[in-house]
Design a protein around this motif. Structure first.
Motif, PDB file in Angstrom:
ATOM      1  N   UNK A 738       1.572  -1.162   0.219  1.00  0.00           N
ATOM      2  CA  UNK A 738       0.030  -0.072   0.002  1.00  0.00           C
ATOM      3  C   UNK A 738       0.646   1.224  -0.091  1.00  0.00           C
ATOM      4  N   UNK A 739       1.837   1.272   0.774  1.00  0.00           N
ATOM      5  CA  UNK A 739       2.703   2.885   0.976  1.00  0.00           C
ATOM      6  C   UNK A 739       3.746   2.669  -0.262  1.00  0.00           C
ATOM      7  N   UNK A 740       3.806   1.177  -1.346  1.00  0.00           N
ATOM      8  CA  UNK A 740       4.743   1.510  -2.218  1.00  0.00           C
ATOM      9  C   UNK A 740       3.541   2.044  -3.412  1.00  0.00           C
ATOM     10  N   UNK A 741       1.716   1.967  -4.046  1.00  0.00           N
ATOM     11  CA  UNK A 741       1.307   2.517  -4.722  1.00  0.00           C
ATOM     12  C   UNK A 741       0.149   3.933  -3.830  1.00  0.00           C
ATOM     13  N   UNK A 742       1.467   4.294  -3.103  1.00  0.00           N
ATOM     14  CA  UNK A 742       1.022   6.051  -2.805  1.00  0.00           C
ATOM     15  C   UNK A 742      -0.919   5.701  -1.958  1.00  0.00           C
ATOM     16  N   UNK A 743      -1.705   4.413  -1.411  1.00  0.00           N
ATOM     17  CA  UNK A 743      -2.860   3.892  -0.746  1.00  0.00           C
ATOM     18  C   UNK A 743      -2.626   4.402   0.602  1.00  0.00           C
ATOM     19  N   UNK A 744      -2.478   6.095   0.938  1.00  0.00           N
ATOM     20  CA  UNK A 744      -1.972   6.467   2.430  1.00  0.00           C
ATOM     21  C   UNK A 744      -3.576   5.649   2.985  1.00  0.00           C
ATOM     22  N   UNK A 745      -5.020   6.241   2.548  1.00  0.00           N
ATOM     23  CA  UNK A 745      -6.029   5.807   3.171  1.00  0.00           C
ATOM     24  C   UNK A 745      -5.834   3.755   4.009  1.00  0.00           C
ATOM     25  N   UNK A 746      -5.595   3.083   3.076  1.00  0.00           N
ATOM     26  CA  UNK A 746      -5.069   2.004   2.925  1.00  0.00           C
ATOM     27  C   UNK A 746      -4.701   1.396   4.364  1.00  0.00           C
ATOM     28  N   UNK A 747      -2.750   2.541   3.658  1.00  0.00           N
ATOM     29  CA  UNK A 747      -1.745   2.309   5.086  1.00  0.00           C
ATOM     30  C   UNK A 747      -2.749   2.604   6.342  1.00  0.00           C
ATOM     31  N   UNK A 748      -3.222   3.536   6.263  1.00  0.00           N
ATOM     32  CA  UNK A 748      -4.218   4.216   7.649  1.00  0.00           C
ATOM     33  C   UNK A 748      -4.693   2.741   8.545  1.00  0.00           C
ATOM     34  N   UNK A 749      -5.695   1.710   7.772  1.00  0.00           N
ATOM     35  CA  UNK A 749      -6.348   0.988   7.768  1.00  0.00           C
ATOM     36  C   UNK A 749      -5.236  -0.220   8.483  1.00  0.00           C
ATOM     37  N   UNK A 750      -4.611  -0.807   7.172  1.00  0.00           N
ATOM     38  CA  UNK A 750      -3.270  -1.417   7.810  1.00  0.00           C
ATOM     39  C   UNK A 750      -2.856  -1.075   9.328  1.00  0.00           C
ATOM     40  N   UNK A 751      -2.450   0.022   9.578  1.00  0.00           N
ATOM     41  CA  UNK A 751      -0.805   0.316  10.858  1.00  0.00           C
ATOM     42  C   UNK A 751      -2.393   0.140  11.977  1.00  0.00           C
ATOM     43  N   UNK A 752      -3.269   0.656  11.604  1.00  0.00           N
ATOM     44  CA  UNK A 752      -4.785   0.083  13.386  1.00  0.00           C
ATOM     45  C   UNK A 752      -4.330  -0.848  13.319  1.00  0.00           C
ATOM     46  N   UNK A 753      -4.428  -1.954  12.269  1.00  0.00           N
ATOM     47  CA  UNK A 753      -4.314  -3.203  12.295  1.00  0.00           C
ATOM     48  C   UNK A 753      -3.201  -3.610  13.286  1.00  0.00           C
ATOM     49  N   UNK A 754      -2.430  -3.253  13.086  1.00  0.00           N
ATOM     50  CA  UNK A 754      -1.048  -3.762  13.494  1.00  0.00           C
ATOM     51  C   UNK A 754      -0.307  -3.485  14.965  1.00  0.00           C
ATOM     52  N   UNK A 772       0.653   5.585  16.038  1.00  0.00           N
ATOM     53  CA  UNK A 772       0.468   6.427  16.095  1.00  0.00           C
ATOM     54  C   UNK A 772       0.957   7.375  14.523  1.00  0.00           C
ATOM     55  N   UNK A 773       1.740   6.658  13.522  1.00  0.00           N
ATOM     56  CA  UNK A 773       1.907   6.368  12.046  1.00  0.00           C
ATOM     57  C   UNK A 773       0.301   6.575  11.618  1.00  0.00           C
ATOM     58  N   UNK A 774      -0.408   6.321  12.357  1.00  0.00           N
ATOM     59  CA  UNK A 774      -1.867   5.722  11.690  1.00  0.00           C
ATOM     60  C   UNK A 774      -2.457   7.067  12.290  1.00  0.00           C
ATOM     61  N   UNK A 775      -2.110   7.621  13.000  1.00  0.00           N
ATOM     62  CA  UNK A 775      -2.798   9.463  13.284  1.00  0.00           C
ATOM     63  C   UNK A 775      -2.549  10.387  12.756  1.00  0.00           C
ATOM     64  N   UNK A 776      -0.678   9.975  12.259  1.00  0.00           N
ATOM     65  CA  UNK A 776      -0.001  11.363  11.776  1.00  0.00           C
ATOM     66  C   UNK A 776      -0.883  11.388  10.622  1.00  0.00           C
ATOM     67  N   UNK A 777      -0.955   9.678   9.601  1.00  0.00           N
ATOM     68  CA  UNK A 777      -1.862  10.948   8.230  1.00  0.00           C
ATOM     69  C   UNK A 777      -2.811  10.906   8.512  1.00  0.00           C
TER      70      UNK A 777
END
Length: 895
Positions: A738-754, A772-777
């Motif tokens: 998701x990060x490689x594809x620039x999909x920040x919305x997906x990244x936020x969800x994945x970070x929350x699950x992590x 914290x990274x999810x919150x920053x985004x």
């Protein structure tokens, strides 16, 4: 392109000079208007004088209330096309004094919201008459009438004249005192009215006994009285005549029409029979059909002699026969010479074609069973029909054409492939495209035209259209390479000035880029598509692109841009009258507001979209609406309701139009995970053959994140090291992709699950880093639901994040939203409005295993009427699904 409006459909029929005044009935109608009732319903079989009574009332209103405006719309079977109906409704309601040259609002682009808003802004009182409502069978058009009635502005009074009760909440309106109704028993002539009427028509003064006999034989039936009066004019034995007929209305009219026809001059009788195939009569049209001149004079004579001719305009240029009279004439003509009926319809079709009325020409061609003629006419109308968005009309025509006739016309062959695509029959699309292509290729090889399609825009652009539909089929089958290849082929084949083709091709290229994960390229392509569509004059389609842009912006995490895009499109749709896009835009915006945890606002937009949705009449609308409703139900912790709504959405999804970025099955599996019904979620994962070791791609991202959620839930239920490692490994790979594809919305969800996984593993300190990274985004874009939807599990890391560089007020806001969400399931509140006895009966049936059609049969009502009852029950119970209605009713002790 504005839909042409036939002025005669908006004409108020004048009151005949020989008509009997009926002040008692006019007074009832006037009382309903004065008392502010919503609806006046005139429901009686044909021939009971419904239209004549309304003409008398309108005449009285013009004298007594000159400031009041009457809008009249005479309906017929062609108005079952929702776009056509809405166009005529808009034309009827528009104040001609405001702008006499204004083009009528066309199709779904003139959705009901614009009409109602216009009426709300005006202070003028309006009476809207819908005549012959029994001709409307389309559920979408019936729903539009029901919506208008439900949201009637105080200055609008609705009048419906029909042979049978429409599927409207008549019992509820009656119980609330909002209904004036006149039925056959009310409309029957009294003996005194019958005597007055016969005297005016025949000049005879009947004895009291003759009047009673006449009234008894006809049961006060106006059409029977009129026919009897015409028959008696030359009778030397009136009492004998009056006793010579008896029985049902059908027998009476057959007998009396026979009498009337036999009494007419041969030339008149022949004219009546020949022109009976026409639903509207004019001198030139009748000349063409009969092959004789002088039809203008004949029509004037028929009106003067009261031979069931009704004028349709003030200039007496257009007329129609009384419906019953026309029915009997046609039956007699058909019995005498069936071939002649076909020939007369063919002549009518040719006349309408010559006079630029393509839809009428098509209709009469079908009546003539001249399918090659109908096919030629349909093909010629396609550009106009498509631009005016009368898709339902085109689909209906295509289904009536034999396959061999379509086979000779590649243009129709390609559009029959489109019909299959709309119906979800993907396999049939390629078969029809290939057949059309073979016909074109045979033409090219022989050097002579081997098909019957006329040269023109549609034939010229057929290679573009074929490539576009092939791209749609490829998308439906998951063949992304084939989708891009065919989309590019369409772009290459489109001429520089073919803005419509280039816009569609650019859009399809954008869909291909989106489906393949290059979302930025998809957004750029849709920008080009919008520009081309605007150059082509397709503003509605250009506005619709906003929904696709939002679908792409959300995985990129650009929530603010998605909201502004949607709001700008809604504003443009309102300003341009492009109502076709409005309902979907409301549903789309509701999901964005929901992510901001603005649940009340999201529900408001959902309600607005639902009310307008049947003006759009597309599977795509219903799909989006049900998905958005499900997301709201899930946010309010009504999980079973959410699951049911997703099941309904599933029934409306059509492959081939948009990438399935969020498969319904995955959304349903996520609900089962929240409900801890993990075996059901696992069943979907296994059906899709998903594995943590799969190669990852954007098309499968939503499904694989769903799998990660399932693995997390399984770990919580049975925290083995292997389960934890499996979930952790999949989430790490998903985050990297998701990060490689620039999909920040997906990244936020994945970070929350992590973070949740680390919390479940007992390492709250480590969980703080991904959270914290999810919150920053998330903070700059205003995300809320992605955190609070996870419940208490995210609360401890959230509190820790308040001291880790994230604004404390943002964390406090999330914590407060979380607490509110935890308490979303509240006890049942009392009903704001009680259910009627009929609604309670329907509700009890809804609690059984009976299907909708079975309940309708049990109630002896149409399925549409049953749905109307169900809709009102849902509104009163404040629910959105059948299971929720049953649960709420049980909680309230109603069942």
């Amino acid at each position: 392109m504005a839909m042409p409006i036939l002025a005669t459909k908006l004409f108020v029929p004048p009151l005949r000079a020989q008509a009997v005044r009926r002040p008692r009935l006019v007074q009832q109608l006037d009382e309903g208007l004065r008392s502010g009732r919503k609806l006046s319903l005139l429901s009686a079989p044909a021939g009971f004088g419904k239209t004549t009574l309304l003409s008398e009332w309108v005449e009285a209103l013009a004298e007594l209330r000159p400031s009041l405006r009457v809008a009249w719309l005479s309906l017929d079977t062609s108005d079952n096309d929702p776009v056509r109906f809405l166009g005529y409704l808009a034309a009827a309601l528009r104040d001609p004094a405001a702008d006499p040259d204004a083009a009528p609002l066309a199709s779904a682009e003139a959705a009901l919201t614009a009409l109602i808003n216009d009426l709300v802004r005006t202070e003028q009182q309006v009476v809207l008459v819908l005549d012959d409502v029994q001709t409307i069978e389309s559920p979408a058009v019936r729903d539009a009438i029901a919506f208008l009635l439900d949201h009637l502005p105080p200055q609008l009074h609705l009048v419906i004249a029909t042979r049978s009760d429409p599927p409207l909440p008549i019992a509820r309106l009656r119980a609330r005192g909002e209904l004036t109704e006149l039925r056959a028993a009310d409309l029957r002539f009294t003996a005194e009215e019958a005597a007055t009427f016969v005297t005016r028509v025949t000049g005879l003064s009947l004895s009291p006994d003759d009047v009673l006999t006449l009234e008894a034989r006809t049961e006060g039936w106006v059409a029977g009285l009129q026919l009897a009066a015409l028959s008696m004019r030359d009778s030397s034995d009136v009492p004998g005549f009056l006793t010579a007929f008896a029985g049902s209305h059908r027998f009476v009219i057959d007998y009396l029409v026979e009498e009337v026809l036999e009494a007419t001059r041969p030339g008149v009788r022949e004219f009546l029979l020949q022109t009976s195939v026409l639903d509207r009569l004019s001198g030139p049209l009748c000349d063409a059909v009969t092959g004789q001149a002088g039809s203008d004079r004949m029509l004037a004579t028929l009106e003067r002699e009261n031979l069931f001719v009704v004028p349709l305009d003030d200039d007496r240029e257009w007329f129609r026969y009384h419906h019953l009279f026309a029915d009997v004439l046609r039956a007699r003509l058909l019995a005498q010479d069936p071939k002649r009926v076909l020939d007369l319809n063919r002549l009518a079709s040719e006349w309408y074609e010559q006079h630029g009325s393509a839809e009428d020409a098509v209709r009469y061609a079908f009546a003539a069973s001249d399918f090659p003629l109908a096919a030629r006419l349909i093909e010629a109308t396609i550009p106009g029909i498509r631009k005016s968005r009368q898709d339902a009309t085109l689909l209906t025509w295509l289904t009536q054409l034999p396959a061999d006739v379509i086979g000779h016309r590649p243009v129709l062959g390609v559009f029959s492939a489109w019909a299959s695509l709309v119906a979800g029959d993907i396999d049939a699309v390629e078969t029809r495209l290939a057949a059309a292509e073979r016909t074109l290729a045979a033409t090219s090889a022989s050097g002579q035209r081997a098909h019957e399609s006329e040269p023109g825009e549609e034939l010229q652009n057929l290679p573009v259209t074929i490539a576009l539909y092939r791209a749609a089929v490829a998308q439906a089958r998951g063949d992304l390479a084939g989708m891009r290849e065919n989309a590019q082929r369409a772009m290459d084949a489109a001429a520089p000035d073919d803005h419509l083709g280039r816009g569609a091709a650019a859009g399809m290229l954008g869909l291909a880029s989106w489906a393949m994960g290059d979302i930025e390229a998809g957004i750029e392509a849709f920008g080009a598509s919008s520009a081309s569509l605007r150059q082509a004059g397709n503003v509605t389609d250009a506005i619709n692109i906003a929904m696709v842009l939002v679908d792409m912006l959300l995985p990129l995490g650009r929530l603010r841009e998605a909201q502004s895009t949607c709001e700008a499109a809604l504003a443009e749709a309102a300003a341009s009258g492009s109502g076709a896009a409005t309902a979907d835009l409301h549903a789309t915006l509701s999901e964005i507001l929901l992510e901001r945890n603005q649940i009340a606002e999201a529900k408001k937009h959902l309600a607005g979209g639902e009310q307008l949705g049947d003006g759009v009449f597309s599977h795509e609308h219903h799909y989006r609406q049900f998905v958005a409703q499900a997301k709201v139900a899930e946010a309010e912790n009504h999980l079973d309701d959410a699951y049911d709504l997703l099941t309904q959405a599933e029934q409306h999804y059509r492959r081939g139009f948009f990438p399935e970025a969020r498969p319904i099955g995955a959304m349903k599996a996520r609900i089962r995970i929240v409900q801890a019904r993990l075996p059901e979620a696992l069943e979907w994962v296994n059906d899709q053959s998903l594995s943590p070791a799969d190669e990852l791609s954007y098309p499968s991202e939503f499904g694989h994140v769903t799998l990660a959620r399932l693995l997390l839930a399984q770990f919580r239920a049975d925290p083995t090291p292997d389960a934890g490692r499996e979930a952790s490994g999949l989430l790490a790979r998903l985050r990297e992709a998701a990060e490689a594809g620039g999909r920040r919305g997906s990244v936020i969800e994945i970070l929350v699950l992590q973070a949740l996984l680390l919390e479940a593993q007992g390492d709250t300190a480590a969980a703080l880093d991904p959270l914290e990274q999810a919150l920053v985004h998330a903070e700059p874009e205003g995300y809320v639901r992605v955190f609070v939807a996870e419940g208490q599990a995210v609360l401890r890391p959230l509190r820790a994040a308040a001291g880790a560089g994230i604004r404390p007020e943002y964390v406090r806001m999330l914590s407060q939203a979380l607490r509110q969400t935890e308490g979303a399931e509240t006890p049942s509140a009392p009903l704001s409005e009680a259910l009627s006895e009929r609604e309670l009966h329907v509700l009890r049936l809804l609690s059984t295993e009976m299907t909708g059609p079975e309940i309708a049969n049990e109630l002896f009502v149409s399925l549409n009427t049953m749905r109307t009852h169900t809709k009102h029950i849902f509104q009163k119970l404040d629910v959105t699904s059948r299971p929720a209605a049953v649960r709420r009713a049980e909680a309230l002790g109603l069942i």
